[in-house]
Scaffold this active site. Sequence first.
Site, PDB file in Angstrom:
ATOM      1  NE  ARG A  81       1.992   7.936   7.802  1.00 27.93           N
ATOM      2  CZ  ARG A  81       1.201   7.116   8.486  1.00 27.93           C
ATOM      3  NH1 ARG A  81      -0.049   6.908   8.102  1.00 27.93           N
ATOM      4  NH2 ARG A  81       1.638   6.522   9.570  1.00 27.93           N
ATOM      5  CG  HIS A 125       3.131   1.720   9.989  1.00 30.54           C
ATOM      6  ND1 HIS A 125       2.498   2.783   9.364  1.00 30.54           N
ATOM      7  CD2 HIS A 125       2.178   0.773  10.123  1.00 30.54           C
ATOM      8  CE1 HIS A 125       1.222   2.474   9.117  1.00 30.54           C
ATOM      9  NE2 HIS A 125       1.002   1.254   9.570  1.00 30.54           N
ATOM     10  CD  GLU A 170      -3.642   3.200  12.839  1.00 25.67           C
ATOM     11  OE1 GLU A 170      -3.700   1.981  13.108  1.00 25.67           O
ATOM     12  OE2 GLU A 170      -4.345   3.723  11.967  1.00 25.67           O
ATOM     13  CG  ASN A 300      -3.625   6.920  10.697  1.00 26.46           C
ATOM     14  OD1 ASN A 300      -3.236   7.985  10.205  1.00 26.46           O
ATOM     15  ND2 ASN A 300      -2.819   5.909  10.959  1.00 26.46           N
ATOM     16  CE1 TYR A 302      -8.200   3.107   6.496  1.00 24.07           C
ATOM     17  CE2 TYR A 302      -7.278   3.567   8.649  1.00 24.07           C
ATOM     18  CZ  TYR A 302      -7.105   3.332   7.301  1.00 24.07           C
ATOM     19  OH  TYR A 302      -5.844   3.316   6.765  1.00 24.07           O
ATOM     20  CD  GLU A 359      -2.773   4.527   8.101  1.00 24.63           C
ATOM     21  OE1 GLU A 359      -3.730   3.733   8.283  1.00 24.63           O
ATOM     22  OE2 GLU A 359      -1.627   4.322   8.523  1.00 24.63           O
TER      23      GLU A 359
HETATM   24  C1  FCB Z   1      -4.344   1.129   9.950  1.00 24.73           C
HETATM   25  C2  FCB Z   1      -2.870   0.849   9.798  1.00 24.73           C
HETATM   26  C3  FCB Z   1      -2.441   0.601   8.389  1.00 24.73           C
HETATM   27  C4  FCB Z   1      -3.464  -0.210   7.618  1.00 24.73           C
HETATM   28  C5  FCB Z   1      -4.838   0.378   7.785  1.00 24.73           C
HETATM   29  C6  FCB Z   1      -5.910  -0.356   7.022  1.00 24.73           C
HETATM   30  O1  FCB Z   1      -4.737   0.777  11.229  1.00 24.73           O
HETATM   31  O2  FCB Z   1      -2.117   1.942  10.264  1.00 24.73           O
HETATM   32  O3  FCB Z   1      -1.192  -0.023   8.433  1.00 24.73           O
HETATM   33  O4  FCB Z   1      -3.390  -1.521   7.966  1.00 24.73           O
HETATM   34  O5  FCB Z   1      -5.184   0.410   9.124  1.00 24.73           O
END
Ligand code: FCB
Length: 456
Positions: A81, A125, A170, A300, A302, A359
């Site tokens: 990607r 992006h 995002e 995405n 985290y 992500e």
């Molecule tokens: C996300 C972004 C990506 C990267 C990660 C750590 O928010 O999409 O570009 O910075 O975080």
Amino acid sequence: MRQDDLDLRYPEGFLWGCATASFQIEGAHDADGRGESIWDRFSHTPGKVEGGDTGDLACDHYHRFREDVALMKELGLKAYRFSIAWPRIIPDGSGAVNEAGLDFYRELVAELRAAGIVPVATLYHWDLPQPLQERGGWLNRSVCDCFARYARIVFDALGDGVGMWITHNEPWCAAFLGHEKGVHAPGIVDPTMKTALLVAHHLLLSHGMAVREYRSAGLSAPIGIALNMAPFAPAGNSAGDAEAARRAYRAGNDWFAMPVLRGEYPADIAARYQAAGIMPTVGQGDMATIGAGIDFLGINVYFRQLATHDPAAGPIEARVEFGPGSRTSMGWEIYARATRDILISVSAEYPGVDLYVTENGAAFDDRVEYEPDGSPRVHDKDRITFLRDQLCQAHEVFAAGVPFKGYFLWSFMDNFEWAYGYSKRFGIVHVDYESQRRTPKDSALWYRSVMEANGL
Ligand code: FCB
């Protein structure tokens, strides 16, 4: 769980890959007719990015993409990607097309195909052409038309060479980090959130317009959007915190997912924004355009977030923070069930739509060590643990019938981490920015074995 106790197969055809973004890796900021983006302007403004770092050189991927793709192949990626830099394609955002910019992505796509890697392209992006910012950027509704035109040009140029398309990355971050907190380009600060909500609406609208262009272009690969999403839990045991967590979830996640998948904003949150005088004006037909239909949702993810009921915390009355667990070098809490939890809750709310994790990853303070023969190694045990835990827990969703179709690790290589510059390393490939030397970290070798075995 010990790794050797594991036997978790992923479904056949599960798509494994890595993700990057144009501004974060390409460099070559003024090569071959590329125009200026808002991230060029922002990063060149003193005080905006840690260490004064810019994207001028980054990983110099623009000049090194062939060797990067070769490394992807060696590491066993099934999909990659990347994002397309709008200012390479249309330097001023709305005018003449720069064929050299299109050629770069044509060559990248061809190189990936030749390596047997599925190209997954994101249209936006965050690198908006700066001339469009001069016209108000995403606050100006007519920028949506510029985006739809840009999208169509890219669809026509790359066609079915691209295996999956993503309109926006995002939009929450672009809207809120860029126009509420001002820590991302274009650096607008408006704590009322009114600006951010209007920007968010335009980003969503432009998503729908791009999907419409896509359908009329007659291409067949799936198209979707990548949203940053997080599970929310109540910080305490009170009913108030539980309600706050639900509201924060809807404001953070459903504010974007629901328009795209159902053509409406979450009514309870919209009522709060209305009462606060910050609800954007929604034009006739906007919601139908936004909700016209995607083929998959990209998530995405985290971390998780904890919410506390707090009447002083704006219209949502929820204070949101990280949990008490240990943290990555971003300060983000490490929470093994984050990926699993968000996949479960999204598929419960929106059954039937294919889900991809577009992500997931972690930054740690990696150190290069040298073997006796002088070869560099990065023993990033923390990252392997992080990824393994996410993937083990996420495997549970298959038993629950969740249509979880693929996983893109952020990131293929260390890169420009926005306001943190080069100080944060998310890659499974280490980049020495001085020499531009790439060194696969232990996590890259580990991930290769996961992709090869289609599981853990
Ligand atoms: C996300 C972004 C990506 C990267 C990660 C750590 O928010 O999409 O570009 O910075 O975080």
